[in-house]
Scaffold this motif. Structure first.
Motif, PDB file in Angstrom:
ATOM      1  N   MET A   1       0.806  -1.217   0.000  1.00 19.39           N
ATOM      2  CA  MET A   1       0.000   0.000   0.000  1.00 19.39           C
ATOM      3  C   MET A   1       0.844   1.275   0.000  1.00 19.39           C
ATOM      4  N   GLU A   2       0.325   2.307  -0.679  1.00 20.80           N
ATOM      5  CA  GLU A   2       0.884   3.654  -0.616  1.00 20.80           C
ATOM      6  C   GLU A   2       0.238   4.395   0.560  1.00 20.80           C
ATOM      7  N   PHE A   3       0.883   5.475   1.018  1.00 20.51           N
ATOM      8  CA  PHE A   3       0.315   6.260   2.104  1.00 20.51           C
ATOM      9  C   PHE A   3      -1.000   6.918   1.682  1.00 20.51           C
ATOM     10  N   SER A   4      -1.128   7.152   0.371  1.00 26.56           N
ATOM     11  CA  SER A   4      -2.334   7.793  -0.148  1.00 26.56           C
ATOM     12  C   SER A   4      -3.565   6.910  -0.057  1.00 26.56           C
ATOM     13  N   GLY A   5      -3.366   5.602   0.141  1.00 29.01           N
ATOM     14  CA  GLY A   5      -4.485   4.671   0.174  1.00 29.01           C
ATOM     15  C   GLY A   5      -4.581   3.803  -1.055  1.00 29.01           C
ATOM     16  N   GLU A   6      -3.870   4.180  -2.145  1.00 26.56           N
ATOM     17  CA  GLU A   6      -3.816   3.318  -3.322  1.00 26.56           C
ATOM     18  C   GLU A   6      -2.880   2.155  -3.059  1.00 26.56           C
ATOM     19  N   ASN A   7      -3.065   1.053  -3.801  1.00 30.56           N
ATOM     20  CA  ASN A   7      -2.098  -0.032  -3.678  1.00 30.56           C
ATOM     21  C   ASN A   7      -0.884   0.279  -4.552  1.00 30.56           C
ATOM     22  N   ARG A   8       0.195  -0.445  -4.340  1.00 33.12           N
ATOM     23  CA  ARG A   8       1.452  -0.178  -5.048  1.00 33.12           C
ATOM     24  C   ARG A   8       1.616  -1.031  -6.297  1.00 33.12           C
TER      25      ARG A   8
END
Length: 472
Positions: free
Chosen positions: A92-99
């Motif tokens: 996961m990214e901090f933004s809430g999107e997955n990586r």
């Protein structure tokens, strides 16, 4: 999941996903828990009602090219088709999107293999195809430039002094002098994390053992062969032989328990393959001969792992012309072929290979290729050299694949290429390895590249992509 509200939370207490309701419904339906920590969201691990240790090695797969706005509520049902999931880890990214990638651990190896067959190159959304391959936590490091007079016990003691978690050291004796090692060893650690920490500590190239600057790299994991295939193997792999031991001596020794059982013997330097007429006799010989003494050397015997799977072609089978582009990347075992496949797929010119050579410290001619892809205005050269031409070309192709950016491989414009990005995970590719499996295609001949290439007289040769390097 928090204690009273049932929401998916991260390290800092934030709700992490824009589709919270769908994730909560998934947890309620399956009974699995979910928590986000250290940049990944874990679903399960263990699953409800699980009693016992985690599944063994080989049960986890790597999933790449996941759409960034896709989450467990869509992904888990897809991967459950292959079998029961022990743990699903979405990066996961901090933004809430997955990586864009995840790891799925199944409860059995069979389920993991099934997911690869079912879901590799699966169209997860219209026009979006995911990649699925086996994921192995490598716990073994290759350590080179070790003094050849050091014993296994001395190397083990020294490695335990400078790194933590050392379980074992594998040392192979010299082919010409069994009292000496070959100048390298494989160090086994109790976890991938311990091995990674040891590599980080030793990798800079300034670390010394016994006054020698050592070379450190990941050892290539031994290739897994399915149990059904291994049950049909009737060939033994024999190592640690004396250079002077002959094929006739091996035939006599390996058929002593039952004359006439050996079909043929093929010896290469200090190792050999012994073929039996029957599987039963091969297994009997394995138990009798492993650890036996031949010409003064204690030998090691294992079942040989098949390099590739072959199947009979039946009478009446229809054969259809097939395009290279219709195949999946998992159907290529050669990095050279895989690189050509991606060039075809992206409408690039085929890769050009330029050969260089340099004398090694032991007087042998060392070979290295530079790969040039003119359509992308890029070139790649590995940091290791080889003694065998075909190995050097395969290593160069694998290095080029590793350095090419994933998004670029998926069809973006060659004009948008920037300098090579840091290494990225792509399918089953990994950085050029140093192998501990000499019974398979390997790069055991590779060496770190401290030698300068002569700027005045480089041995340079252009080999057209459609030509076999064996003819040059």
């Amino acid at each position: 999941m928090d204690g009273d509200g049932g929401s998916v939370t991260g390290d800092d207490g934030r709700t992490e996903s824009p589709n919270e309701a769908a994730l909560l419904a998934l947890m309620e339906t399956t009974g699995y828990s979910m928590v986000q920590e250290n940049g990944q969201r874990k679903f399960g691990g263990p699953p409800p009602g699980w009693d016992g240790p985690p599944p063994p090695r080989g049960c986890e797969v790597f999933v790449g090219k996941i759409p960034r706005d896709m989450y467990e509520d869509e992904l888990v049902p897809v991967f459950e088709r292959a079998g029961r999931i022990y743990e699903f880890r979405l990066m996961m990214e901090f933004s809430g999107e997955n990586r864009g990638y995840a790891f799925v651990m199944y409860t059995t190896r069979e389920a993991a293999q099934r997911s690869i067959h079912l879901l590799d190159n699966h169209e997860i959304r219209p026009g979006k195809f995911i990649g699925v391959c086996v994921s192995l936590d490598n716990c073994r490091l290759f350590i080179g430039s070790i003094p050849k007079d050091k014993t296994k016990e001395e190397i083990l003691v020294e490695m335990r002094k400078v790194t933590e978690g050392v379980v074992d050291v594998i040392v192979y004796p010299s082919a010409t002098d069994k009292t000496k090692n070959r100048g390298f060893a494989f160090v086994e650690y109790d976890s991938h994390k311990a091995a990674a920490m040891a590599r980080r500590k030793l990798i800079p190239g300034t670390f010394q053992l016994w006054g020698h600057t050592i070379q450190v790299d990941w050892a290539e994991p031994e290739k897994d062969v399915d149990e059904e295939t291994m049950l049909r193997v009737r060939v033994l792999y024999v190592r640690n032989l004396m250079m002077t031991t002959t094929e006739e001596t091996l035939r006599q020794e390996f058929s002593r328990f039952k004359p006439g059982t050996v079909e043929r013997v093929k010896k290469l330097t200090d190792y050999a393959f012994v073929h039996y007429h029957s599987r039963e006799d091969a297994v009997t010989a394995l138990h009798l001969m492993n650890g036996a003494l031949i010409d003064g050397a204690t030998i090691e015997v294992t079942l040989a792992k098949p390099v590739r799977c072959v199947y009979p072609i039946f009478a009446g089978s229809s054969l259809s012309p097939t395009s290279l582009l219709s195949l999946k990347p998992g159907q290529f075992s050669s990095a050279v072929t895989l690189l050509e496949y991606y060039c075809y797929k992206n409408s690039w010119a085929l890769p050009e290979y330029y050969l260089y050579s340099t004398p090694g410290q032991d007087g042998k001619l060392m070979l290295i290729y530079k790969v040039v892809i003119s359509s992308t205005r890029s070139s790649f050269m590995p940091d290791k050299v080889c003694t065998v031409l075909e190995d050097a070309k395969e290593l160069a192709a694998q290095n080029a694949l590793w350095n090419l950016d994933c998004s670029f491989l998926n069809g973006s414009s060659p004009g948008s290429l920037s300098p090579p990005l840091p290494p990225v995970s792509y399918g089953s590719l990994s950085p050029p390895p140093v192998s501990n499996s000499p019974g398979l295609l390997s790069y055991g001949c590779t060496r770190a590249f401290p030698y300068p290439l002569s700027p005045t007289t480089p041995q340079r040769l252009y080999i057209p992509p459609n030509q076999n390097p064996a003819f040059f």
